[in-house]
Scaffold this motif. Sequence first.
Motif, PDB file in Angstrom:
ATOM      1  N   PRO A 171       0.988  -1.618  -0.164  1.00  0.00           N
ATOM      2  CA  PRO A 171      -0.121   0.036  -0.385  1.00  0.00           C
ATOM      3  C   PRO A 171       1.053   1.365  -0.065  1.00  0.00           C
ATOM      4  N   ASP A 172       0.135   1.981  -0.543  1.00  0.00           N
ATOM      5  CA  ASP A 172       0.637   3.586  -0.275  1.00  0.00           C
ATOM      6  C   ASP A 172       1.112   3.728   0.935  1.00  0.00           C
ATOM      7  N   VAL A 173       1.383   4.717   1.487  1.00  0.00           N
ATOM      8  CA  VAL A 173       1.831   4.867   2.572  1.00  0.00           C
ATOM      9  C   VAL A 173       0.375   6.381   2.609  1.00  0.00           C
ATOM     10  N   LEU A 174       1.611   7.460   1.564  1.00  0.00           N
ATOM     11  CA  LEU A 174       1.071   8.577   1.570  1.00  0.00           C
ATOM     12  C   LEU A 174       0.033   9.010   0.759  1.00  0.00           C
ATOM     13  N   ALA A 175      -0.018   8.089  -0.454  1.00  0.00           N
ATOM     14  CA  ALA A 175      -1.086   8.744  -0.931  1.00  0.00           C
ATOM     15  C   ALA A 175      -3.349   7.754  -0.062  1.00  0.00           C
ATOM     16  N   SER A 176      -2.687   7.013   0.356  1.00  0.00           N
ATOM     17  CA  SER A 176      -3.582   6.832   2.022  1.00  0.00           C
ATOM     18  C   SER A 176      -4.246   7.818   2.082  1.00  0.00           C
ATOM     19  N   VAL A 177      -2.756   8.889   3.505  1.00  0.00           N
ATOM     20  CA  VAL A 177      -3.001   9.994   4.089  1.00  0.00           C
ATOM     21  C   VAL A 177      -4.000  10.928   3.674  1.00  0.00           C
ATOM     22  N   ALA A 178      -2.811  10.890   1.674  1.00  0.00           N
ATOM     23  CA  ALA A 178      -4.205  12.465   1.271  1.00  0.00           C
ATOM     24  C   ALA A 178      -5.556  12.089   0.969  1.00  0.00           C
ATOM     25  N   ALA A 179      -5.272  10.721   0.663  1.00  0.00           N
ATOM     26  CA  ALA A 179      -7.165   9.821   0.260  1.00  0.00           C
ATOM     27  C   ALA A 179      -8.039  10.191   0.989  1.00  0.00           C
ATOM     28  N   LEU A 180      -7.889  10.633   2.424  1.00  0.00           N
ATOM     29  CA  LEU A 180      -8.399  10.770   3.406  1.00  0.00           C
ATOM     30  C   LEU A 180      -9.289  12.468   3.561  1.00  0.00           C
ATOM     31  N   ASP A 181     -10.582  11.815   4.078  1.00  0.00           N
ATOM     32  CA  ASP A 181     -11.377  13.567   3.741  1.00  0.00           C
ATOM     33  C   ASP A 181     -11.172  14.345   4.353  1.00  0.00           C
ATOM     34  N   LYS A 182     -10.934  14.206   5.608  1.00  0.00           N
ATOM     35  CA  LYS A 182     -10.393  15.255   6.497  1.00  0.00           C
ATOM     36  C   LYS A 182      -8.201  15.428   6.679  1.00  0.00           C
ATOM     37  N   ARG A 183      -8.202  15.451   5.349  1.00  0.00           N
ATOM     38  CA  ARG A 183      -6.417  15.405   5.423  1.00  0.00           C
ATOM     39  C   ARG A 183      -5.745  16.497   5.968  1.00  0.00           C
ATOM     40  N   PRO A 184      -4.364  16.040   6.619  1.00  0.00           N
ATOM     41  CA  PRO A 184      -3.572  16.864   7.415  1.00  0.00           C
ATOM     42  C   PRO A 184      -2.808  17.623   6.058  1.00  0.00           C
ATOM     43  N   PHE A 185      -2.582  19.066   6.030  1.00  0.00           N
ATOM     44  CA  PHE A 185      -1.577  19.185   4.797  1.00  0.00           C
ATOM     45  C   PHE A 185      -0.430  18.206   5.252  1.00  0.00           C
ATOM     46  N   THR A 186      -0.710  17.893   3.547  1.00  0.00           N
ATOM     47  CA  THR A 186       0.609  16.744   2.754  1.00  0.00           C
ATOM     48  C   THR A 186       1.379  16.889   1.720  1.00  0.00           C
ATOM     49  N   VAL A 187       2.630  16.370   2.781  1.00  0.00           N
ATOM     50  CA  VAL A 187       4.245  16.276   1.939  1.00  0.00           C
ATOM     51  C   VAL A 187       4.421  15.051   1.905  1.00  0.00           C
ATOM     52  N   GLY A 188       4.812  15.147   0.593  1.00  0.00           N
ATOM     53  CA  GLY A 188       6.179  13.909  -0.024  1.00  0.00           C
ATOM     54  C   GLY A 188       7.285  13.734  -0.163  1.00  0.00           C
ATOM     55  N   PHE A 189       8.253  12.780  -0.530  1.00  0.00           N
ATOM     56  CA  PHE A 189       9.012  13.296  -0.721  1.00  0.00           C
ATOM     57  C   PHE A 189       8.959  13.042  -2.431  1.00  0.00           C
ATOM     58  N   ALA A 190      10.061  13.027  -3.281  1.00  0.00           N
ATOM     59  CA  ALA A 190      10.470  12.347  -4.687  1.00  0.00           C
ATOM     60  C   ALA A 190      12.160  11.679  -5.023  1.00  0.00           C
ATOM     61  N   ALA A 191      12.480  11.003  -4.480  1.00  0.00           N
ATOM     62  CA  ALA A 191      13.903  10.391  -5.020  1.00  0.00           C
ATOM     63  C   ALA A 191      14.039  10.248  -6.667  1.00  0.00           C
ATOM     64  N   GLU A 192      14.507  11.392  -7.222  1.00  0.00           N
ATOM     65  CA  GLU A 192      14.826  11.001  -8.649  1.00  0.00           C
ATOM     66  C   GLU A 192      16.240  11.619  -9.323  1.00  0.00           C
ATOM     67  N   THR A 193      16.430  10.419 -10.226  1.00  0.00           N
ATOM     68  CA  THR A 193      17.508  10.114 -10.790  1.00  0.00           C
ATOM     69  C   THR A 193      17.536  11.727 -12.124  1.00  0.00           C
ATOM     70  N   GLN A 194      16.976  11.666 -12.314  1.00  0.00           N
ATOM     71  CA  GLN A 194      16.614  12.843 -14.306  1.00  0.00           C
ATOM     72  C   GLN A 194      15.482  13.749 -13.732  1.00  0.00           C
ATOM     73  N   ASP A 195      15.295  14.539 -15.071  1.00  0.00           N
ATOM     74  CA  ASP A 195      13.571  15.176 -15.138  1.00  0.00           C
ATOM     75  C   ASP A 195      13.183  15.465 -13.537  1.00  0.00           C
ATOM     76  N   ILE A 196      14.001  16.270 -13.039  1.00  0.00           N
ATOM     77  CA  ILE A 196      13.036  16.313 -11.313  1.00  0.00           C
ATOM     78  C   ILE A 196      11.980  17.097 -10.667  1.00  0.00           C
ATOM     79  N   GLU A 197      11.769  17.444 -11.922  1.00  0.00           N
ATOM     80  CA  GLU A 197      10.636  18.700 -12.036  1.00  0.00           C
ATOM     81  C   GLU A 197       9.722  18.332 -12.604  1.00  0.00           C
ATOM     82  N   LYS A 198       9.616  17.332 -13.621  1.00  0.00           N
ATOM     83  CA  LYS A 198       8.303  16.918 -14.000  1.00  0.00           C
ATOM     84  C   LYS A 198       8.119  15.678 -13.581  1.00  0.00           C
TER      85      LYS A 198
END
Length: 219
Positions: free
Chosen positions: A125-152
């Motif tokens: 399961p995706d922990v972050l996406a599960s929290v973000a999908a809650l009705d009353k969700r907190p301000f939800t921040v994720g991380f992205a580890a990338e090796t190229q095209d970071i912004e995209k």
Amino acid sequence: LAPKPLAGKKLVITAGPTQEAIDPVRYISNHSSGKMGYAIAAAAQQLGCRVELVSGPCNLPSPYGVNRHSVVSAQQMLDTSLSLVNNADIFIGCAAVADYRAADQAQHKIKKSQATMTIELTRNPDVLASVAALDKRPFTVGFAAETQDIEKYALDKMQRKNLDMIAANNVALTGQGFGADQNALQVFWPQGKQTLELADKTALATKLMLLIAEHINKK
Ligand code: C5P
């Protein structure tokens, strides 16, 4: 006394790797050290947050004043996060959650016999996406580890997982990211972005929390 811009706010943050058991003695995991997540937990506590740190297995001391909840697997990280996120103001997914687990956990140690063997894996399961999908969700921040095209990739991930903010780092650069003491982040939110230059994870964590503090009230 230092100002506490996040006084009274509740933060739930995941950190570290997860371990997915294959049998009683073996597991699937990754090289996450937990340093970034622990640094954010410590910085948030200093800025006035009540911090619930949901941590996979890592060799770091619990930051001062932070409630640490030790978990092993992705499923445990999800269950613990969901049990804590009620009334939270901020959720940060900093853990390197294993994408897959063994479809079946062997009851006993698997013996070597054949020259090759196959382990079937099931998507976690995706922990972050599960929290973000809650009705009353907190301000939800994720991380992205990338090796190229970071912004995209970061913008795509923010949209796909329904996040309020995403902090991306380039893991292809040496001396920053996984295991290192320093990191640099490109932070994106739906209307803007900011670069947090290479710095010790402690200093970077404070900058990230101050940026989040600026945004949570706009939500
Ligand atoms: O999809 P990807 O793994 O690249 O997304 C990274 C972000 O999603 C991180 O914030 C990570 O903590 C979170 N994540 C999660 N549960 C997963 C996979 C990723 O919370 N199973």
